[in-house]
Design a protein around this motif. Sequence first.
Motif, PDB file in Angstrom:
ATOM      1  N   SER A   1     -52.523 -70.112  45.601  1.00 18.19           N
ATOM      2  CA  SER A   1     -53.543 -69.421  44.811  1.00 18.19           C
ATOM      3  C   SER A   1     -53.061 -68.024  44.454  1.00 18.19           C
ATOM      4  CB  SER A   1     -54.857 -69.342  45.592  1.00 18.19           C
ATOM      5  OG  SER A   1     -55.791 -68.535  44.913  1.00 18.19           O
ATOM      6  N   ASP A   2     -52.755 -67.821  43.210  1.00 22.09           N
ATOM      7  CA  ASP A   2     -52.410 -66.483  42.747  1.00 22.09           C
ATOM      8  C   ASP A   2     -53.688 -65.696  42.483  1.00 22.09           C
ATOM      9  OD1 ASP A   2     -49.675 -66.911  42.816  1.00 22.09           O
ATOM     10  OD2 ASP A   2     -49.652 -67.774  40.798  1.00 22.09           O
ATOM     11  N   PRO A   3     -53.623 -64.396  42.651  1.00 22.64           N
ATOM     12  CA  PRO A   3     -54.824 -63.597  42.382  1.00 22.64           C
ATOM     13  C   PRO A   3     -55.171 -63.621  40.898  1.00 22.64           C
ATOM     14  CG  PRO A   3     -52.922 -62.186  42.762  1.00 22.64           C
ATOM     15  CD  PRO A   3     -52.489 -63.572  43.099  1.00 22.64           C
ATOM     16  N   GLU A   4     -56.433 -63.444  40.627  1.00 27.24           N
ATOM     17  CA  GLU A   4     -56.878 -63.364  39.248  1.00 27.24           C
ATOM     18  C   GLU A   4     -56.297 -62.104  38.599  1.00 27.24           C
ATOM     19  OE1 GLU A   4     -58.718 -65.436  37.489  1.00 27.24           O
ATOM     20  OE2 GLU A   4     -59.026 -66.864  39.145  1.00 27.24           O
ATOM     21  N   PRO A   5     -55.895 -62.193  37.346  1.00 30.62           N
ATOM     22  CA  PRO A   5     -55.394 -60.988  36.647  1.00 30.62           C
ATOM     23  C   PRO A   5     -56.376 -59.824  36.718  1.00 30.62           C
ATOM     24  CG  PRO A   5     -54.947 -62.950  35.348  1.00 30.62           C
ATOM     25  CD  PRO A   5     -55.799 -63.400  36.499  1.00 30.62           C
ATOM     26  N   ALA A   6     -57.662 -60.145  36.682  1.00 33.91           N
ATOM     27  CA  ALA A   6     -58.662 -59.077  36.751  1.00 33.91           C
ATOM     28  C   ALA A   6     -58.603 -58.349  38.090  1.00 33.91           C
ATOM     29  CB  ALA A   6     -60.057 -59.658  36.528  1.00 33.91           C
ATOM     30  N   ALA A   7     -58.267 -59.066  39.159  1.00 38.95           N
ATOM     31  CA  ALA A   7     -58.178 -58.434  40.470  1.00 38.95           C
ATOM     32  C   ALA A   7     -57.005 -57.466  40.520  1.00 38.95           C
ATOM     33  CB  ALA A   7     -58.033 -59.497  41.557  1.00 38.95           C
ATOM     34  N   ILE A   8     -55.897 -57.865  39.914  1.00 39.83           N
ATOM     35  CA  ILE A   8     -54.729 -56.986  39.869  1.00 39.83           C
ATOM     36  C   ILE A   8     -55.037 -55.760  39.019  1.00 39.83           C
ATOM     37  CG2 ILE A   8     -52.313 -56.816  39.164  1.00 39.83           C
ATOM     38  CD1 ILE A   8     -52.083 -59.828  39.715  1.00 39.83           C
ATOM     39  N   GLU A   9     -55.663 -55.980  37.892  1.00 43.30           N
ATOM     40  CA  GLU A   9     -55.984 -54.866  37.002  1.00 43.30           C
ATOM     41  C   GLU A   9     -56.960 -53.899  37.652  1.00 43.30           C
ATOM     42  OE1 GLU A   9     -55.689 -52.312  34.045  1.00 43.30           O
ATOM     43  OE2 GLU A   9     -54.434 -54.091  34.351  1.00 43.30           O
ATOM     44  N   ALA A  10     -57.847 -54.416  38.510  1.00 40.17           N
ATOM     45  CA  ALA A  10     -58.815 -53.553  39.184  1.00 40.17           C
ATOM     46  C   ALA A  10     -58.115 -52.541  40.088  1.00 40.17           C
ATOM     47  CB  ALA A  10     -59.797 -54.393  39.997  1.00 40.17           C
ATOM     48  N   VAL A  11     -56.998 -52.934  40.692  1.00 39.88           N
ATOM     49  CA  VAL A  11     -56.233 -51.989  41.501  1.00 39.88           C
ATOM     50  C   VAL A  11     -55.458 -51.039  40.593  1.00 39.88           C
ATOM     51  CG1 VAL A  11     -54.648 -51.721  43.427  1.00 39.88           C
ATOM     52  CG2 VAL A  11     -55.926 -53.826  43.195  1.00 39.88           C
ATOM     53  N   ARG A  12     -54.771 -51.582  39.607  1.00 38.86           N
ATOM     54  CA  ARG A  12     -53.947 -50.769  38.708  1.00 38.86           C
ATOM     55  C   ARG A  12     -54.774 -49.661  38.051  1.00 38.86           C
ATOM     56  NH1 ARG A  12     -52.023 -52.465  34.355  1.00 38.86           N
ATOM     57  NH2 ARG A  12     -49.859 -51.684  34.435  1.00 38.86           N
ATOM     58  N   SER A  13     -56.016 -49.980  37.739  1.00 41.15           N
ATOM     59  CA  SER A  13     -56.853 -49.029  37.005  1.00 41.15           C
ATOM     60  C   SER A  13     -57.182 -47.788  37.814  1.00 41.15           C
ATOM     61  CB  SER A  13     -58.144 -49.712  36.552  1.00 41.15           C
ATOM     62  OG  SER A  13     -58.969 -50.024  37.683  1.00 41.15           O
ATOM     63  N   LEU A  14     -56.962 -47.824  39.112  1.00 39.71           N
ATOM     64  CA  LEU A  14     -57.255 -46.671  39.965  1.00 39.71           C
ATOM     65  C   LEU A  14     -56.165 -45.603  39.877  1.00 39.71           C
ATOM     66  CD1 LEU A  14     -58.467 -48.600  43.133  1.00 39.71           C
ATOM     67  CD2 LEU A  14     -59.916 -47.358  41.509  1.00 39.71           C
ATOM     68  N   PHE A  15     -54.999 -45.955  39.298  1.00 41.62           N
ATOM     69  CA  PHE A  15     -53.843 -45.072  39.265  1.00 41.62           C
ATOM     70  C   PHE A  15     -53.700 -44.442  37.878  1.00 41.62           C
ATOM     71  CE2 PHE A  15     -53.257 -47.783  42.807  1.00 41.62           C
ATOM     72  CZ  PHE A  15     -52.416 -47.141  43.705  1.00 41.62           C
ATOM     73  N   ILE A  16     -53.425 -43.149  37.847  1.00 38.26           N
ATOM     74  CA  ILE A  16     -53.191 -42.473  36.575  1.00 38.26           C
ATOM     75  C   ILE A  16     -52.064 -43.174  35.813  1.00 38.26           C
ATOM     76  CG2 ILE A  16     -52.417 -40.317  35.523  1.00 38.26           C
ATOM     77  CD1 ILE A  16     -53.784 -38.852  37.850  1.00 38.26           C
ATOM     78  N   ASP A  17     -51.003 -43.514  36.530  1.00 37.86           N
ATOM     79  CA  ASP A  17     -49.889 -44.272  35.956  1.00 37.86           C
ATOM     80  C   ASP A  17     -49.869 -45.648  36.613  1.00 37.86           C
ATOM     81  OD1 ASP A  17     -47.555 -45.362  35.011  1.00 37.86           O
ATOM     82  OD2 ASP A  17     -46.220 -43.912  36.007  1.00 37.86           O
ATOM     83  N   PRO A  18     -50.476 -46.650  36.001  1.00 39.48           N
ATOM     84  CA  PRO A  18     -50.532 -47.978  36.620  1.00 39.48           C
ATOM     85  C   PRO A  18     -49.159 -48.578  36.904  1.00 39.48           C
ATOM     86  CG  PRO A  18     -52.087 -47.825  34.806  1.00 39.48           C
ATOM     87  CD  PRO A  18     -51.223 -46.606  34.727  1.00 39.48           C
ATOM     88  N   THR A  19     -48.141 -48.187  36.134  1.00 39.56           N
ATOM     89  CA  THR A  19     -46.813 -48.754  36.375  1.00 39.56           C
ATOM     90  C   THR A  19     -46.237 -48.272  37.708  1.00 39.56           C
ATOM     91  OG1 THR A  19     -45.674 -46.968  35.186  1.00 39.56           O
ATOM     92  CG2 THR A  19     -46.383 -48.898  33.893  1.00 39.56           C
ATOM     93  N   ALA A  20     -46.713 -47.120  38.199  1.00 39.90           N
ATOM     94  CA  ALA A  20     -46.274 -46.655  39.520  1.00 39.90           C
ATOM     95  C   ALA A  20     -46.767 -47.623  40.589  1.00 39.90           C
ATOM     96  CB  ALA A  20     -46.792 -45.246  39.776  1.00 39.90           C
ATOM     97  N   PHE A  21     -48.005 -48.078  40.426  1.00 39.20           N
ATOM     98  CA  PHE A  21     -48.498 -49.101  41.342  1.00 39.20           C
ATOM     99  C   PHE A  21     -47.721 -50.391  41.191  1.00 39.20           C
ATOM    100  CE2 PHE A  21     -51.127 -52.910  41.859  1.00 39.20           C
ATOM    101  CZ  PHE A  21     -51.336 -52.851  43.226  1.00 39.20           C
ATOM    102  N   ASP A  22     -47.413 -50.787  39.966  1.00 39.95           N
ATOM    103  CA  ASP A  22     -46.687 -52.034  39.731  1.00 39.95           C
ATOM    104  C   ASP A  22     -45.359 -52.044  40.478  1.00 39.95           C
ATOM    105  OD1 ASP A  22     -48.728 -52.794  38.048  1.00 39.95           O
ATOM    106  OD2 ASP A  22     -47.667 -52.218  36.209  1.00 39.95           O
ATOM    107  N   ARG A  23     -44.641 -50.943  40.436  1.00 42.28           N
ATOM    108  CA  ARG A  23     -43.339 -50.876  41.108  1.00 42.28           C
ATOM    109  C   ARG A  23     -43.490 -51.041  42.604  1.00 42.28           C
ATOM    110  NH1 ARG A  23     -42.686 -46.918  37.048  1.00 42.28           N
ATOM    111  NH2 ARG A  23     -43.331 -45.229  38.445  1.00 42.28           N
ATOM    112  N   TRP A  24     -44.538 -50.405  43.149  1.00 46.41           N
ATOM    113  CA  TRP A  24     -44.763 -50.571  44.589  1.00 46.41           C
ATOM    114  C   TRP A  24     -45.217 -51.995  44.901  1.00 46.41           C
ATOM    115  CZ3 TRP A  24     -48.966 -52.172  47.331  1.00 46.41           C
ATOM    116  CH2 TRP A  24     -48.841 -52.119  48.726  1.00 46.41           C
ATOM    117  N   ALA A  25     -46.108 -52.544  44.100  1.00 44.08           N
ATOM    118  CA  ALA A  25     -46.676 -53.870  44.353  1.00 44.08           C
ATOM    119  C   ALA A  25     -45.615 -54.952  44.357  1.00 44.08           C
ATOM    120  CB  ALA A  25     -47.758 -54.190  43.331  1.00 44.08           C
ATOM    121  N   GLU A  26     -44.573 -54.779  43.557  1.00 43.76           N
ATOM    122  CA  GLU A  26     -43.486 -55.763  43.554  1.00 43.76           C
ATOM    123  C   GLU A  26     -42.827 -55.830  44.926  1.00 43.76           C
ATOM    124  OE1 GLU A  26     -39.305 -56.707  41.149  1.00 43.76           O
ATOM    125  OE2 GLU A  26     -40.654 -55.116  40.446  1.00 43.76           O
TER     126      GLU A  26
END
Length: 497
Positions: A385-410
């Motif tokens: 079960s992969d997370p829903e895209p909306a769930a991932i976006e809900a975390v990303r949206s908390l960061f001024i630079d969402p790509t900074a979260f993306d790099r860590w999340a990988e």
Amino acid sequence: MTALFPFDNSYARLPDRFFKRIAPTPVEAPRLVRLNRALAEDLGLDAVRLESPEGVSVLAGQHVAEGSEPLAAAYAGHQFGQFVPQLGDGRAILLGEVVGRDGRRDIQLKGSGPTPFSRRGDGRAALGPVLREYLVSEAMHALGIPTTRTLAAVTTGEQVIRETVLPGAVLTRVASSHIRVGSFQFFAARGDVEGLRALADHAIARHDPAAAEADNPYLAFLEGVIRRQAELVARWLTVGFIHGVMNTDNMSIAGETIDYGPCAFLDTYDPATAFSSIDRHGRYAYGNQPRIALWNLTRLAEALLPLLSEDETRAVAEAEAALSGFAGLFETAYHGGLNRKLGLATTRDGDAALAGDLLKTMAENGADFTLTFRRLGEAAPEAGSDPEPAAIEAVRSLFIDPTAFDRWAERWRRRLTEEPDVGTARRQSMRTANPAFIPRNHRVEAMIEAAVERQDFAPFDTLLTVLTRPYDDQPDFAQYAEAPEGGGRGYRTFCGT
């Protein structure tokens, strides 16, 4: 009829120089705001009687209950690093001790009138700080963090004068004990080794009975206090709690959070956050709390030196060895807590860096502490079960630079692939480590304003209901999980004395 409180008062049996015997000061018109019925049951008390005029009269300090031996305890303390040789209970009176399901507990009134330790204060409490302590202490209990608790809040029908005129109140606090680091400092400062030994023996019997069997009971006791405090402060950090006034007189040797004055919770993550209006230099900022805990414990060790050994050199060596264990105990508890928040059931090299890099990225990007971790749980991959895209976006949206979260999340997702297969349990496990609801500072302030300005306790009742289930999804109360506008920057708390 049985006694309202089945008191058995061990502290009152200590020598008279440990305290001053004094009864609470009666108030004009006591009125019960809230009784903690669940806690009353745990203590073996009759909630119906406590809510009756008889019970409210005792909870307000109007009358002294049968078996009570009211006293104000003596202690000293370092306040913002400056030693004060005599402090003591200036607006609190210990009624006595009861033995409930979880052992012996103190019953203390806060705001019950002046004592010999009041230092020209009125000994009273305002309604706002009483409600804050009730709410936050019960929230901490629900979060699973050792804490004093609140049995009741009562308004007095009188006013207290602070910066303005405020309604008065009395809080009934329940604690494993009210013995503090400053309690030992009180006797050490006076060279009263006999008193120091009597206090230590009492504390060992009450909190560390196994230490009595050790080769050096006082060293074993010190080690126990160090362990409890290291674990406690680690737990504070994992929920974003800032005590605000970590003076040595506000550190319980029982390992409970005590004295909720200018306390608050992080919104936007920043380890330099200090909300207290009196902490002008950030001594007790969020990220400084482990260091200050060790500083306070060092003061305890200094006070205990005469008991550790008659040879001062040996006593110092034993104290230093005990204190050297704090860092490892704290790191183990703290990083274990962070691992659980990240969904990691095992520990591997690099985990501390992974967690630290997330916190650094949060700080750089203005991310909310509680929401980031809670939403991270919803965005965690599970077997099949992969997370829903909306769930991932809900975390990303908390960061001024969402790509900074993306790099860590990988990196995080790669680390999760090294974990044992937990099926579909990971997200649920992370929910139990990451609360959805904390006492958001703006919500606490709105609750206090309603109670003080309009005598409206509905916001208090609602907030208390929400915060006693912090890990549950509560869709009807979703707004209470939301961060304040501006991330809570500029918020200030006051000690309330």
